[in-house]
Design an enzyme around this catalytic site. Sequence first.
Site, PDB file in Angstrom:
ATOM      1  N   SER A 188      47.215 -37.577   7.934  1.00  0.00           N
ATOM      2  CA  SER A 188      47.015 -38.181   9.245  1.00  0.00           C
ATOM      3  C   SER A 188      48.336 -38.504   9.941  1.00  0.00           C
ATOM      4  O   SER A 188      49.120 -37.622  10.251  1.00  0.00           O
ATOM      5  CB  SER A 188      46.140 -39.430   9.098  1.00  0.00           C
ATOM      6  OG  SER A 188      45.732 -39.933  10.335  1.00  0.00           O
ATOM      7  N   ASP A 212      47.817 -37.807  16.832  1.00  0.00           N
ATOM      8  CA  ASP A 212      48.566 -37.941  15.586  1.00  0.00           C
ATOM      9  C   ASP A 212      48.482 -36.628  14.810  1.00  0.00           C
ATOM     10  O   ASP A 212      47.979 -35.624  15.318  1.00  0.00           O
ATOM     11  CB  ASP A 212      48.064 -39.132  14.760  1.00  0.00           C
ATOM     12  CG  ASP A 212      46.678 -38.912  14.187  1.00  0.00           C
ATOM     13  OD1 ASP A 212      45.930 -38.093  14.748  1.00  0.00           O
ATOM     14  OD2 ASP A 212      46.343 -39.563  13.171  1.00  0.00           O
ATOM     15  N   ASP A 262      46.727 -35.291  12.473  1.00  0.00           N
ATOM     16  CA  ASP A 262      45.471 -34.551  12.304  1.00  0.00           C
ATOM     17  C   ASP A 262      44.555 -34.712  13.513  1.00  0.00           C
ATOM     18  O   ASP A 262      43.399 -34.296  13.472  1.00  0.00           O
ATOM     19  CB  ASP A 262      44.752 -34.940  11.011  1.00  0.00           C
ATOM     20  CG  ASP A 262      44.221 -36.372  11.030  1.00  0.00           C
ATOM     21  OD1 ASP A 262      44.758 -37.198  11.800  1.00  0.00           O
ATOM     22  OD2 ASP A 262      43.279 -36.663  10.275  1.00  0.00           O
ATOM     23  N   ASP A 264      42.980 -37.128  14.966  1.00  0.00           N
ATOM     24  CA  ASP A 264      41.802 -37.996  15.059  1.00  0.00           C
ATOM     25  C   ASP A 264      42.133 -39.318  15.743  1.00  0.00           C
ATOM     26  O   ASP A 264      41.272 -40.179  15.895  1.00  0.00           O
ATOM     27  CB  ASP A 264      41.156 -38.225  13.686  1.00  0.00           C
ATOM     28  CG  ASP A 264      42.063 -38.946  12.696  1.00  0.00           C
ATOM     29  OD1 ASP A 264      43.238 -39.203  13.023  1.00  0.00           O
ATOM     30  OD2 ASP A 264      41.592 -39.236  11.576  1.00  0.00           O
TER      31      ASP A 264
END
Length: 456
Positions: free
Chosen positions: A103, A244, A246, A248
Amino acid sequence: MSGRKYFGTDGVRGTANTDPMTADIALKVGMAAGRVFIRGTHRHTVVIGKDTRLSGYMIEPALVAGFISVGMDVVLVGPLPTPAVAMLTRSLRADLGVMISASHNPYQDNGIKLFGPDGFKLSDEVEAEIEHLMDNGLQAALADPSHLGRARRIDDASGRYVEAAKQTFPRGLRLDGLKVVLDCANGAAYKVAPAVLWELGADVIKIGVTPDGTNINAGVGSQHPEALKAAVLAHKADIGIALDGDADRVVLCDERGNLVDGDQVLGLIARALKRRGQLAGNTVVATVMSNLGLETFLRREGIALERTAVGDRYVVERMREGGFNLGGEQSGHVVIGDHATTGDGLVAALQVLAELVQSGKPASDILTVFTPCPQRLKNVRVKDKALATALLTLPAVTEAVAAWDEKLNGQGRILLRKSGTEPLVRVMAEATDPAMVDAIVEDLCATIEAIATAQG
């Protein structure tokens, strides 16, 4: 969550090539998760996506080997946002989805997030079952040589997500004439996010779109919004969007350089959904970290706020239990249940862009929907996670918190919690008086540090 060996608050996560983020453990995750989700006699399938970290080249083949060894077919989709993997898991009628990502963390870390066939993150109970299998009886899970799985790659996976994301934007509406700075954090959305905005007509200024394996989240993205702010001001853009690693999470920036966090985005989208009669249960689900200002704003709008533990999957669990369709975190996870099963920074940004275009107003007039209550968060690093857990219930700590609570007299909040991924105690306070907020945080952090030092 106590006693968990591999899984934390968001899957398995750690420094790449060190326990628990090694190829060996990734292999075991694949074998155990595959075994748990092989249910019935059909050919079973897992979808595997990843972000742009160098270590993804190590974790991905280990997972593939694990799944194939227990008889599960593998579909590889390459670098794609976490919500895209969740979406494709459902779209392809797969039995399991896997996202290889840490992440918003730096490139040295990596993680493994798992999704069930419904596209939702796994429950604590299912993760515990996978953990048990990882340490007990994997040999028995191995498939006969004639029943090994196969692996293939889907080349149009990114196009499928681009179309799905665009479908969340109101029909007949376009972004023509809108100058948007888009920061993809050198992460998973570096191709798909610019494509979505460009196809909707925006003038897109891209930053953070040159991943090299080690620059994910490095000085860019939602964790480092200074780059977004600078680009918005330099290009005289109408709005800035930072995702960010990833994708999400999302952080926004108005044309004046003012940054907007997930609480403001939640408030804006909640008001818009309620206006259209589309806010299920007239309720928003957020975590204990969301600002008191959001709660006050929603109350004025006739919207209830329910709080959960920190972690977007706990938000989603409560949304599903209550039949709600909007939730998220101050950090920028925004879950719109009508469109996604997990946080989707791009989809959340599209809903804001729709409001911006329809209002005809500058971003500075619509993005900040409430004045935040002064809030401060500070981390105290300790020797290990066990100590972080123990510190929260020690009398010296609980008594110090109680003393400050008494002084607040209901005019603020104090929250102490441990990190799910690092040996940290997080100390948060908010109150109408910013000086008191600082005093509370500094005093409690000093108390915790002193006790932690004494305990070695």
